[in-house]
Design an enzyme around this catalytic site. Structure first.
Site, PDB file in Angstrom:
ATOM      1  N   TYR A 124      24.248  36.486 -12.528  1.00  0.00           N
ATOM      2  CA  TYR A 124      24.433  37.457 -11.446  1.00  0.00           C
ATOM      3  C   TYR A 124      24.536  36.863 -10.047  1.00  0.00           C
ATOM      4  O   TYR A 124      24.901  37.565  -9.107  1.00  0.00           O
ATOM      5  CB  TYR A 124      23.313  38.502 -11.513  1.00  0.00           C
ATOM      6  CG  TYR A 124      23.443  39.335 -12.761  1.00  0.00           C
ATOM      7  CD1 TYR A 124      24.387  40.351 -12.834  1.00  0.00           C
ATOM      8  CD2 TYR A 124      22.673  39.070 -13.889  1.00  0.00           C
ATOM      9  CE1 TYR A 124      24.550  41.098 -13.997  1.00  0.00           C
ATOM     10  CE2 TYR A 124      22.821  39.820 -15.052  1.00  0.00           C
ATOM     11  CZ  TYR A 124      23.761  40.827 -15.100  1.00  0.00           C
ATOM     12  OH  TYR A 124      23.924  41.558 -16.244  1.00  0.00           O
ATOM     13  N   PHE A 421      14.042  48.147 -15.797  1.00  0.00           N
ATOM     14  CA  PHE A 421      15.007  49.249 -15.941  1.00  0.00           C
ATOM     15  C   PHE A 421      16.323  48.711 -16.477  1.00  0.00           C
ATOM     16  O   PHE A 421      16.549  47.509 -16.499  1.00  0.00           O
ATOM     17  CB  PHE A 421      15.221  49.959 -14.601  1.00  0.00           C
ATOM     18  CG  PHE A 421      15.671  49.080 -13.470  1.00  0.00           C
ATOM     19  CD1 PHE A 421      17.016  48.870 -13.227  1.00  0.00           C
ATOM     20  CD2 PHE A 421      14.738  48.442 -12.655  1.00  0.00           C
ATOM     21  CE1 PHE A 421      17.435  48.049 -12.180  1.00  0.00           C
ATOM     22  CE2 PHE A 421      15.144  47.620 -11.603  1.00  0.00           C
ATOM     23  CZ  PHE A 421      16.492  47.435 -11.375  1.00  0.00           C
TER      24      PHE A 421
END
Length: 421
Positions: A124, A421
């Site tokens: 990322y 999450f």
């Protein structure tokens, strides 16, 4: 046949779930019942899929979130989740396209940052995300810890008490307690009603989600202060291990803990370590500077078993992001921010004080040059500009600018995100 990337329709959602399970190495099952259960909590306008001949082969979802920054303010965030590419379709640029679409839409909506928890570290950074919080997990050898084995509660120390409660009780008292934590803990994110329903067994998260699988009711213990106000909550599970000599060797695993006062934190850890038959305690994911080891008479009884990056942050609006947080000392810096996507590239003059800051685009000469991913790493005050400069990831253009950034950006306590999450 060309690969088609698009937002997912209701009819395509079960196949999207199947592809997500595939990417996370879960059984490739997806039922209409699961789709119906998850659909009300999924924003399809923010759910992308890559399709090859009508079959979903990559998934991407985002949702609205709030992130607490240094100083206690909350900024709107684009929370990225459920990112997968099937092993048959790797290295075709599918994630690049889905990420670009999502980040552009998030900036257009006015979200200040994007967040994610990275399954793999190398992926990322190329999209402008930087690791902004870390997590630590300890394992406590209870007999070695030196705690009083006759301890029966906190009442003699501070007038507080600990009570075991039900999941229904937690759904009532937990949200307000978490909001108290979130208001003071930079790096924390919001929890909606569904979070509390899933994490107390009232609702099912679905295969592959945190807490998925057969529900096993944990123990819930709350700490109340002398005035009767709930200042802490710990959730834990315990196994049933016994040794060959009929000696208990049980382990308690803390699923989550919220404590908004030092008294609550001390009492809840002492409580878990004092439970009969428990000889080992796993702390669950905590802040790297958690008080836990030093609450023990022998801190060496707590050994680190996990130390890893956790929440990653990507700035989408540099001006609003830098103005939202506070700074340890007054200072002025002009930052030259590199961003290959063009979403945040430019120069910004930051004038900061402990009470607040102003940030404006500028054409003046820069003091520091850095990529947006490094700005994300610095944003929550957890990383040292000195370290990033030593690694060659920040360029000092004005002598002394790194030292100025060190004084301004760092926070007194470590950033911490309690959630996944």
């Amino acid at each position: 046949m060309a690969l088609d990337i698009r937002t997912v329709t209701t009819a395509e959602f079960p196949d999207w779930l199947r592809a997500k399970h595939t990417g996370f190495l879960r059984p490739q099952t997806s039922t209409e019942e699961e789709a119906e259960r998850r659909l009300p909590y999924t924003d399809l306008s923010r759910t992308q899929g890559a399709f090859d001949g009508g079959r979903c082969v990559a998934t991407f979802r985002s949702f609205a979130q709030e992130l607490t920054v240094v100083g206690g303010a909350a900024v709107p965030a684009d929370a990225v989740s459920n990112v997968t590419v099937s092993p048959t379709h790797r290295r075709r640029g599918l994630l690049n396209r889905m990420m670009a679409t999502d980040l552009a839409a998030a900036k257009e909506r006015g979200e200040v940052v994007a967040t994610l928890i990275a399954a793999e570290y190398p992926i990322y950074g190329r999209y402008g995300f930087g690791p902004a919080t870390w997590t630590t997990e300890w394992e406590i050898d209870v007999p070695r810890a030196g705690l009083d084995p006759r301890w029966s509660g906190p009442s003699e120390q501070d007038g507080g008490r600990i009570d075991l409660v039900s999941g229904a009780d937690v759904r009532k008292l937990g949200p307000a307690l978490h909001e108290r934590l979130r208001a003071r803990q930079h790096g924390a994110i919001d929890r909606d009603a569904r979070w509390w329903a899933v994490n107390t067994g009232e609702a099912q998260p679905g295969p592959g989600a945190p807490g998925s699988g057969a529900w096993a009711e944990p123990f819930y213990a709350v700490y109340s202060n002398a005035a009767g106000e709930v200042d802490g909550l710990t959730v834990y599970r315990a196994d049933g291990s016994w040794g060959d000599s009929k000696q208990p060797m049980n382990r308690a695993t803390v699923v989550s803990q919220i404590a908004v006062t030092p008294a609550a934190e001390r009492a809840l850890w002492h409580f878990v370590c004092s439970i009969d038959w428990i000889t080992t305690v796993r702390s669950g994911h905590r802040a790297p500077d958690d008080l836990l080891p030093l609450l023990l008479p022998d801190p060496r009884a707590a050994r680190v078993v996990t130390q890893a990056d956790w929440l990653w942050v990507r700035l989408l609006d540099v001006v609003r992001a830098l103005e939202a947080r506070t700074y340890a000392v007054p200072g002025t810096l002009t930052l030259d921010v590199h961003d290959t996507t063009g979403l945040t590239a430019g120069r910004y003059r930051l004038e900061a004080t402990p009470a607040g800051a102003s940030c404006t685009p500028t054409t003046a000469g820069a003091d520091l040059a850095l990529d947006v991913r490094e700005l994300g790493t610095l944003y929550l005050g957890d990383e040292s500009p000195f370290r990033l400069a030593a690694l060659g990831r920040i360029e000092e253009l004005t002598p002394g600018a790194v030292a100025t950034a060190e004084g301004m950006f760092r926070a007194g306590r470590r950033a911490w995100c309690p959630d996944v999450f």
